[in-house]
Design a protein around this motif. Structure first.
Motif, PDB file in Angstrom:
ATOM      1  N   TYR A 187       3.260  -0.225  -0.262  1.00  0.00           N
ATOM      2  CA  TYR A 187       2.589   1.068  -0.306  1.00  0.00           C
ATOM      3  C   TYR A 187       3.603   2.184  -0.106  1.00  0.00           C
ATOM      4  N   LEU A 188       3.434   3.250  -0.861  1.00  0.00           N
ATOM      5  CA  LEU A 188       4.250   4.447  -0.731  1.00  0.00           C
ATOM      6  C   LEU A 188       3.315   5.639  -0.622  1.00  0.00           C
ATOM      7  N   ASP A 189       3.390   6.350   0.490  1.00  0.00           N
ATOM      8  CA  ASP A 189       2.534   7.516   0.752  1.00  0.00           C
ATOM      9  C   ASP A 189       1.055   7.178   0.595  1.00  0.00           C
ATOM     10  N   GLY A 190       0.684   5.988   1.075  1.00  0.00           N
ATOM     11  CA  GLY A 190      -0.714   5.583   1.082  1.00  0.00           C
ATOM     12  C   GLY A 190      -1.239   5.042  -0.226  1.00  0.00           C
ATOM     13  N   LEU A 191      -0.426   5.007  -1.282  1.00  0.00           N
ATOM     14  CA  LEU A 191      -0.834   4.482  -2.583  1.00  0.00           C
ATOM     15  C   LEU A 191      -0.053   3.213  -2.884  1.00  0.00           C
ATOM     16  N   LYS A 192      -0.727   2.235  -3.479  1.00  0.00           N
ATOM     17  CA  LYS A 192      -0.108   0.941  -3.700  1.00  0.00           C
ATOM     18  C   LYS A 192       1.021   1.027  -4.713  1.00  0.00           C
ATOM     19  N   LEU A 193       2.137   0.360  -4.406  1.00  0.00           N
ATOM     20  CA  LEU A 193       3.236   0.189  -5.350  1.00  0.00           C
ATOM     21  C   LEU A 193       2.932  -1.050  -6.184  1.00  0.00           C
ATOM     22  N   GLN A 194       2.381  -0.838  -7.356  1.00  0.00           N
ATOM     23  CA  GLN A 194       2.014  -1.966  -8.194  1.00  0.00           C
ATOM     24  C   GLN A 194       3.263  -2.639  -8.760  1.00  0.00           C
TER      25      GLN A 194
END
Length: 742
Positions: free
Chosen positions: A143-150
């Protein structure tokens, strides 16, 4: 599907959360039976560490020193760690700097419950509470800044430069109620550096072992006089060899950021990143015989390269752009939306060692693997936060809708004809014939709706949440046109209770669940249900009044169900009847014991076991490469006066206990037989010394020289084995850094 098509396809999906949020806000703060909360105003600095004094810490900003007090990873709201009833560790940028971490996994070395370098190299793969790490069960920094790193289909996994981070947070235990599908052990959330209203700057030069050279800068501040416009640009270039011959590690990184803050109620921050990794070091395996097991010819050197220079490398390019938006409508309602688009390209090629021939124990058979991959990904998370009172109950309620979409393709070949290599007298630049490649396309998406309430009554804090997810995937093999479609729905939840004592002690108990879709198919193309996880956790947090310290201890039981295990009827396929259970305790302490003296300490005990499997030998065995015990301590002292003013010295010790190297608990070695697959424990020593030149000349204020030694005693150790494929840990690395700040 290219980036333009992805954005066009998702235009409606991204706009939908905003419309929902505005509709929810239409009632304003006039809803019947709801009273406005009391707003507490406390004195603080200017938020930047400038003339107003030390910065007031926020959950999504930098930490003052090594002890964090707030986090948003566990709740998606700005919450005090002492009031968050789940185990969370925060690694501040100060620690990353002090320990000269070159990757996110290195920055997690002193975090209890985390084993971050079982496979050191190009990926930030980690174990958390005994789950994840390598192979098909890999758990990457996600996760980066609360969003998933797909990630892409095979080897296309994003990586994040730690110099661009203000903090790293580890949320242990199932997190699906806020983040959707994922590993039951938890998530690792990286927080980017962001613009500040005060001007600042830093440049640094670094040289180190294996010919490493690095230059970096970080500058920013206000654009206009009223400080409504701010910017920040962080950049880095790095290159050098590695401990393995014929391999290099190279990176170019640039991250511009821009913040618009027209008033105290509204903030919009645009974050962009570009990273090019032309080479990412060595990530192959070594045979067990000659590394963790005796070899009659001696130990295979850590510098030995089993591949071939004509066919070795891993390049990766990442480009990201997105924004974080927040607006406070009034004392009750706040709306936030985080959005990011990512484009990832990777190219992997290697001739890898496969097996060691017997009885000579010097010839290694090899195979060729290569994969070109591309991923276009989109993430959006929209939240409506409402703070209100109902009688004596103070609520912080969060309603959210998030969405993620990824379109990836992979052109992959595996096998081919490759000549073996003699590790005693290697001959390189040999001809080979790689296997033919095949194309696979995959489109995956997930949408989730979640509701959470943080309720405070007197000294009690209740945290409860529920979420529904819809996950889809479409996997197509181009050569045959075969298509596999997966469509899963899951409901997850969390409930926790915490009590705040006056003396800073806060005991808590929690229960949480998770799910993770399975893309592997059973015999006859039968799809599987998602794996599920559940955790019971109890612990206590302690924040001594008047002291810069934070201590936490937790005990837990974490179970993962629906794990794939061998199909007893159809060889080579799987059925979904496996189960893994982990029980353990964790202790972590961070403190400034006296002026200039900082301490970080942690201990973890994990009893992880396979409790159900169709392979009888696996039942009762710990997961591969998951040690039962880890411990670490780091201390650093900066002299406050006298002739040593400006000098800082420190060091740490890391201990990683014995782990399992094979799922059955035994290596089966030809001509030798079954040997217990135990990877020996190891201990590593790190050290740092730095000097602030302002102590000798005020005109040199901001200039510092720092020297780090990682694995100071040069311990040669095996960090993990996956069956009979083993990994060496990193040898001694010395880094010298000259920096200047203003």
């Amino acid at each position: 599907m290219d980036a333009t098509r992805v954005l066009a396809k998702l235009r409606y999906d991204a706009a939908l959360p905003i419309g929902m949020a505005l509709a929810l806000l239409s009632g304003g703060a006039q809803a019947q039976g709801v009273s406005l909360p009391t707003i507490e105003v406390q004195g603080a600095g200017d938020g930047t560490g400038g003339a107003g004094g030390p910065a007031a810490e926020t959950a999504r900003g930098p930490v003052n020193g090594l002890v964090a007090s707030r986090s948003a990873t566990g709740t998606k709201t700005d919450s005090a760690l002492i009031e968050t009833p789940q185990s969370i560790s925060v690694v501040p940028s100060q620690q990353i700097e002090d320990q000269a971490a070159q990757s996110v996994s290195q920055a997690l070395r002193y975090t209890p419950g985390v084993v971050s370098e079982s496979r050191p190299g190009r990926y930030d793969s980690v174990f958390v509470r005994g789950f994840g790490g390598g192979g098909t069960a890999a758990n990457y920094v996600n996760y980066l800044d609360g969003l998933k790193l797909q990630r892409a289909i095979n080897y296309g996994v994003p990586s994040v430069e730690p110099y661009g981070l203000s903090r790293i947070e580890v949320l242990r235990g199932p997190a699906s109620v806020l983040y959707g599908q994922g590993n039951p052990a938890g998530i690792i959330n990286l927080i980017s550096k962001k613009p500040t209203p005060e001007p600042f700057g830093e440049v640094l030069l670094r040289v180190g072992s294996y010919g490493e050279k690095q230059a970096a800068f970080d500058i920013g501040g206000p654009v206009n006089a009223d400080r409504t416009l701010m910017y920040r640009v962080t950049g880095l270039t790095r290159g050098g060899d590695t401990q393995v011959q014929y391999t290099r590690d190279e990176r170019v990184y640039i991250a511009p950021a821009f913040t618009w803050k027209p008033d105290d109620a509204t903030t919009l921050t645009v974050l962009a990143k570009y990273q090019n990794d032309p080479e990412t070091g060595f990530y192959g395996f070594m045979p067990a015989v000659g590394t963790v097991l005796p070899n009659k010819n001696g130990r295979i050197p850590t510098k030995f390269f089993p591949g071939d220079p004509i066919f070795e490398g891993f390049s990766r390019k990442e480009a990201m752009i997105g924004y974080e938006f927040e607006h406070h409508f009034n004392e009750v309602f706040t709306v936030r939306q985080n959005v990011r688009f990512m484009d990832l390209d990777s190219y992997f090629k290697t001739i890898a060692g496969a097996a060691l021939t017997m009885p000579g124990q010097s010839i290694i058979t090899r195979r060729a693997t290569y994969s070109r991959e591309h991923l276009a990904a989109f993430n959006a998370d929209t939240q409506v936060e409402a703070r209100f009172n109902t009688g004596a109950l103070r609520h912080k309620m969060l309603l959210g809708l998030d969405y993620q979409y990824g379109d990836s393709s992979a052109w992959t070949g595996f096998g081919g004809t490759v000549s073996p290599i003699n590790w005693l007298a290697p001959v390189y630049y040999q001809p080979f014939t790689p296997a033919s490649a095949g194309y696979i396309d995959q489109i995956a998406s997930q949408a989730g709706v979640y509701l959470q309430d943080q309720v405070k009554w007197d000294r009690f804090v209740l945290l409860a949440g529920v979420r529904t997810d819809w996950a889809k995937a479409d996997i197509v093999t181009r050569a045959t046109g075969a298509s596999t479609k997966l469509n899963d729905r899951a409901v997850t939840g969390r409930a926790a209770l915490l009590y705040l004592f006056d003396n800073g002690v806060a005991p808590y108990a929690s229960y949480s669940t998770s799910f993770d879709p399975v893309t592997t198919l059973g015999f006859g193309g039968t799809p599987f249900e998602p794996t599920t996880g559940e955790q019971y956790e109890a612990g206590v947090k302690y924040q001594p009044p008047g002291m810069n310290a934070f201590i936490q201890m937790s005990a837990y039981q974490l179970t993962q169900q629906n794990v794939l295990t061998a199909d007893p009827t159809n060889i080579g396929f799987f059925v979904q009847t496996g189960e893994v259970r982990a029980r353990g305790i964790e202790i972590e302490g961070r403190a400034t014991l006296m002026e200039g003296l900082d301490l970080i300490a942690g201990y973890s005990y994990i009893d992880a076991r396979v409790t159900k499997s169709n392979v009888a030998a696996e039942v009762g065995q710990p997961p591969v490469a998951a040690p039962r015990q880890t411990a670490s301590v780091w201390a650093q002292y900066t002299f406050q006066g006298g002739p040593l003013l400006g000098l800082s010295i420190g060091g740490g010790v890391r201990y990683v206990g014995e782990s399992n190297g094979d799922a059955t608990g035994f290596f089966t070695v030809p001509t030798v037989g079954r040997i217990p697959a135990r990877i020996p424990a190891y201990g590593l020593v790190d050290a740092v010394i730095s000097y602030d030149f302002a102590a000798v000349n005020p005109r040199l204020k901001g200039m510092k020289l720092q020297v780090n030694a990682q694995n100071l005693l040069d311990n040669q150790y095996v960090s993990s084995c996956f069956s009979q494929s083993c990994n060496y840990g990193l040898r001694r690395t010395v880094l010298a850094t000259l920096s200047y700040r203003w």
